[in-house]
Scaffold this motif. Structure first.
Motif, PDB file in Angstrom:
ATOM      1  N   THR A  24     -24.259  19.441   5.126  1.00  0.00           N
ATOM      2  CA  THR A  24     -23.145  19.745   4.249  1.00  0.00           C
ATOM      3  C   THR A  24     -21.936  20.202   5.049  1.00  0.00           C
ATOM      4  O   THR A  24     -20.797  19.833   4.752  1.00  0.00           O
ATOM      5  N   SER A  25     -22.172  20.994   6.086  1.00  0.00           N
ATOM      6  CA  SER A  25     -21.072  21.449   6.935  1.00  0.00           C
ATOM      7  C   SER A  25     -20.399  20.283   7.639  1.00  0.00           C
ATOM      8  O   SER A  25     -19.165  20.243   7.764  1.00  0.00           O
ATOM      9  N   CYS A  75     -25.711  23.691  -1.871  1.00  0.00           N
ATOM     10  CA  CYS A  75     -26.784  24.617  -1.468  1.00  0.00           C
ATOM     11  C   CYS A  75     -26.484  26.044  -1.876  1.00  0.00           C
ATOM     12  O   CYS A  75     -26.894  26.975  -1.205  1.00  0.00           O
ATOM     13  N   GLY A  76     -25.780  26.256  -2.974  1.00  0.00           N
ATOM     14  CA  GLY A  76     -25.448  27.607  -3.387  1.00  0.00           C
ATOM     15  C   GLY A  76     -26.369  28.146  -4.451  1.00  0.00           C
ATOM     16  O   GLY A  76     -26.007  29.045  -5.186  1.00  0.00           O
ATOM     17  N   PHE A  99     -24.266  29.959   7.499  1.00  0.00           N
ATOM     18  CA  PHE A  99     -23.987  28.916   6.509  1.00  0.00           C
ATOM     19  C   PHE A  99     -24.114  29.401   5.070  1.00  0.00           C
ATOM     20  O   PHE A  99     -23.737  28.674   4.151  1.00  0.00           O
ATOM     21  N   ARG A 100     -24.678  30.562   4.854  1.00  0.00           N
ATOM     22  CA  ARG A 100     -24.754  31.135   3.506  1.00  0.00           C
ATOM     23  C   ARG A 100     -24.918  32.637   3.597  1.00  0.00           C
ATOM     24  O   ARG A 100     -25.215  33.186   4.669  1.00  0.00           O
ATOM     25  N   ARG A 111     -27.927  22.409   4.957  1.00  0.00           N
ATOM     26  CA  ARG A 111     -26.660  23.129   5.044  1.00  0.00           C
ATOM     27  C   ARG A 111     -25.825  22.639   6.226  1.00  0.00           C
ATOM     28  O   ARG A 111     -24.590  22.599   6.151  1.00  0.00           O
ATOM     29  N   PRO A 163     -22.665  29.741  -0.406  1.00  0.00           N
ATOM     30  CA  PRO A 163     -22.410  29.040   0.858  1.00  0.00           C
ATOM     31  C   PRO A 163     -21.263  29.654   1.627  1.00  0.00           C
ATOM     32  O   PRO A 163     -20.339  30.242   1.058  1.00  0.00           O
ATOM     33  N   ARG A 164     -21.320  29.522   2.926  1.00  0.00           N
ATOM     34  CA  ARG A 164     -20.242  29.929   3.821  1.00  0.00           C
ATOM     35  C   ARG A 164     -19.802  28.700   4.616  1.00  0.00           C
ATOM     36  O   ARG A 164     -20.622  27.848   4.948  1.00  0.00           O
ATOM     37  N   ARG A 165     -18.532  28.648   4.932  1.00  0.00           N
ATOM     38  CA  ARG A 165     -18.021  27.537   5.728  1.00  0.00           C
ATOM     39  C   ARG A 165     -18.193  27.858   7.211  1.00  0.00           C
ATOM     40  O   ARG A 165     -17.627  28.819   7.722  1.00  0.00           O
ATOM     41  N   PRO A 180     -16.608  28.419  -2.779  1.00  0.00           N
ATOM     42  CA  PRO A 180     -17.972  27.952  -3.015  1.00  0.00           C
ATOM     43  C   PRO A 180     -18.036  27.063  -4.249  1.00  0.00           C
ATOM     44  O   PRO A 180     -17.323  27.265  -5.219  1.00  0.00           O
ATOM     45  N   GLU A 238     -27.138  17.748  -1.872  1.00  0.00           N
ATOM     46  CA  GLU A 238     -26.325  17.964  -0.683  1.00  0.00           C
ATOM     47  C   GLU A 238     -24.944  17.350  -0.823  1.00  0.00           C
ATOM     48  O   GLU A 238     -23.961  17.881  -0.340  1.00  0.00           O
TER      49      GLU A 238
END
Length: 467
Positions: free
Chosen positions: A347-348, A383-384, A243-244, A344, A309-311, A378, A396
């Motif tokens: 958020t996803s 959450c970055g 997720f990040r 996270r 962040p990562r998707r 991003p 969030e």
């Protein structure tokens, strides 16, 4: 894919049995299967339990925990005994869990049901959501990994997961700097430093000396579980990295210990540290099995970066995150990890959306998914932040609100607000966060029977989630 034959018993009438599963050319693992107390084993949901760690010195408490889970959830509980320690390092636990999962799906998950298609035909569809996983500490880390990767729609998948004090990021924070040693006069003379705000200490720093879960215990466990630091930068070992980004540079490999030395330290701990267990008998990590291996300071990476962040899941992957119940102790060094994981994942859920709460037809808004209105990049507020902060619902949802929805007015704005509120409420329902007093362990040696109510609550949650 070539599969070696599995060795297992065909007797299902007994309340429990042990199964040996071959891991191809890498030995074998065992599964302990505990059938439900009521109802048929062939139709009950399956709950995979991953032990805290094979480095533990008191496994009897795992048996007590499984008994409580069986009573509360009325599921077939499978204890998957992955290998870690005694010469086994990551990624062996990951491979063991995935191999055991494949066996469970093939042999224990309720058979597929026939369901009608849109053309009136009937086809076999897996009973996808009657499979759950749970664990804490190392088991919680592996359970999280399994939950966020084995969740493909239209297939048998993990439908619910409960993790407690999970180690979802083995890249632990830096220790608090010793300002007295660095010289207070220089700091006071610098106006910029005087005006700067000191960062809030993390739970890792605040509760580093916890008697049940200490930071030193986790650092030694990490040294025993990984041959090289690069191994715990793998998202399958540190699932928060799905997720990040890691936010840290991979430390240089430790050249002081050979493979033989590492195996020797794991197999013969008493020769290196004979009195460690006696100094802290209530420690969760079996310190006697992790030697005082030479290591650089706190094994902190040499350089830190901004965490981006990562998707996950990625677009088009067909994955749908399962219902999650994440818990931790208020005095646990892992509290921040649990909070960040929950934030996270929520958020996803908001980013990826889904028919459960993003179908806008009831509100008359048409199809307005987040990815239809904003590029995949991003953004602040998701959450970055540099410290991996996860401090509540405002952060969030801020980026999600601002990145997706333009300014509107009147009834349309009210409808949008109601829809966003419903989406946030659904994200919180899908990903629960519970903070318990103290260390928050599911089962503690000196806690009497007080822990049983917490475990029964987890079992009842699985009963509802898996049906």
């Amino acid at each position: 894919m070539l599969r070696l034959p599995y060795s297992y018993s065909t007797v299902v009438s007994s309340p429990s049995e042990e199964v040996t599963v071959n891991c191809r050319s890498n030995g074998s693992i065992t599964l302990n299967i505990y059938y439900p107390l009521t109802g048929g084993a062939s139709t009950s949901p399956v709950l995979i339990y991953l032990p805290r760690s094979t480095l533990l010195s008191w496994s009897r408490l795992d048996d007590d925990l499984i008994t409580a889970l069986r009573h509360a959830s009325n599921t077939t509980v499978v204890r998957l005994n992955y290998r870690l320690g005694d010469g086994h390092f990551y990624p062996t636990p990951i491979h063991d869990v995935l191999t055991g999962y494949d066996w469970i799906v093939k042999h224990l998950v309720p058979s597929a049901a026939l369901r009608p298609t849109r053309y009136g035909q009937r086809r076999s569809v897996p009973d996808a959501v009657r499979l759950g996983v749970c664990g804490e500490l190392v088991g919680g880390s592996l359970a999280t990994m399994l939950a966020v990767t084995e969740c493909r729609m239209g297939e048998t998948r993990i439908g619910a997961a409960a993790v407690n004090n999970p180690i979802v990021d083995w890249i632990f924070p830096k220790p608090i700097a010793n300002r007295a040693a660095s010289g207070g006069s220089n700091e006071s003379s610098n106006s910029k430093r005087t005006k700067s705000k000191d960062p809030q200490p993390t739970s890792w720093q605040t509760h580093a000396a916890s008697p049940s879960l200490s930071a030193t215990d986790f650092l030694r466990a990490r040294s025993a579980a990984f041959k090289q630091p690069a191994a715990y930068f793998d998202p399958f070992a540190s699932p928060l990295l799905f997720f990040r980004t890691a936010g840290a540079e991979v430390p240089p490999p430790a050249a002081s210990l050979s493979d033989f030395d590492l195996a020797s330290l794991a197999l013969y701990p008493d020769a290196h540290n004979p009195s460690h267990n006696a100094s802290n008998p209530n420690s969760v990590i079996m310190l006697g099995s992790v030697a005082e291996a030479p290591q650089p300071a706190d094994e902190a990476p040499t350089k830190r970066f901004r965490k981006m962040p990562r998707r996950h899941p990625a677009r088009g992957s067909g994955l749908r995150l399962p219902d999650m119940r994440i818990s931790a102790g208020a005095a646990s060094p892992l509290l921040d990890q649990a909070v960040e994981l929950a934030t996270r994942m929520r958020t996803s859920v908001l980013e990826t959306g889904g028919p459960d709460f993003l179908d806008a037809e009831p509100l008359g808004l048409g199809s307005r998914r987040r990815e239809d209105h904003a590029p995949d990049r991003p953004r602040a507020g998701l959450c970055g932040d540099e410290d991996g902060d996860a401090d509540g619902l405002g952060r969030e949802t801020a980026g999600w609100d601002q990145g997706c929805w333009g300014a509107e007015s009147g009834d349309e704005q009210a409808a949008e607000d109601a829809r966003r509120a419903a989406a946030v409420a659904e994200a919180h329902r899908r990903v629960e966060l519970c903070v318990r007093p103290g260390a928050g362990l599911w089962c503690e040696r000196d806690a009497g029977n007080a822990w049983r109510a917490n475990v029964q609550e987890v079992g009842s949650w699985f009963r509802r989630a898996l049906g």
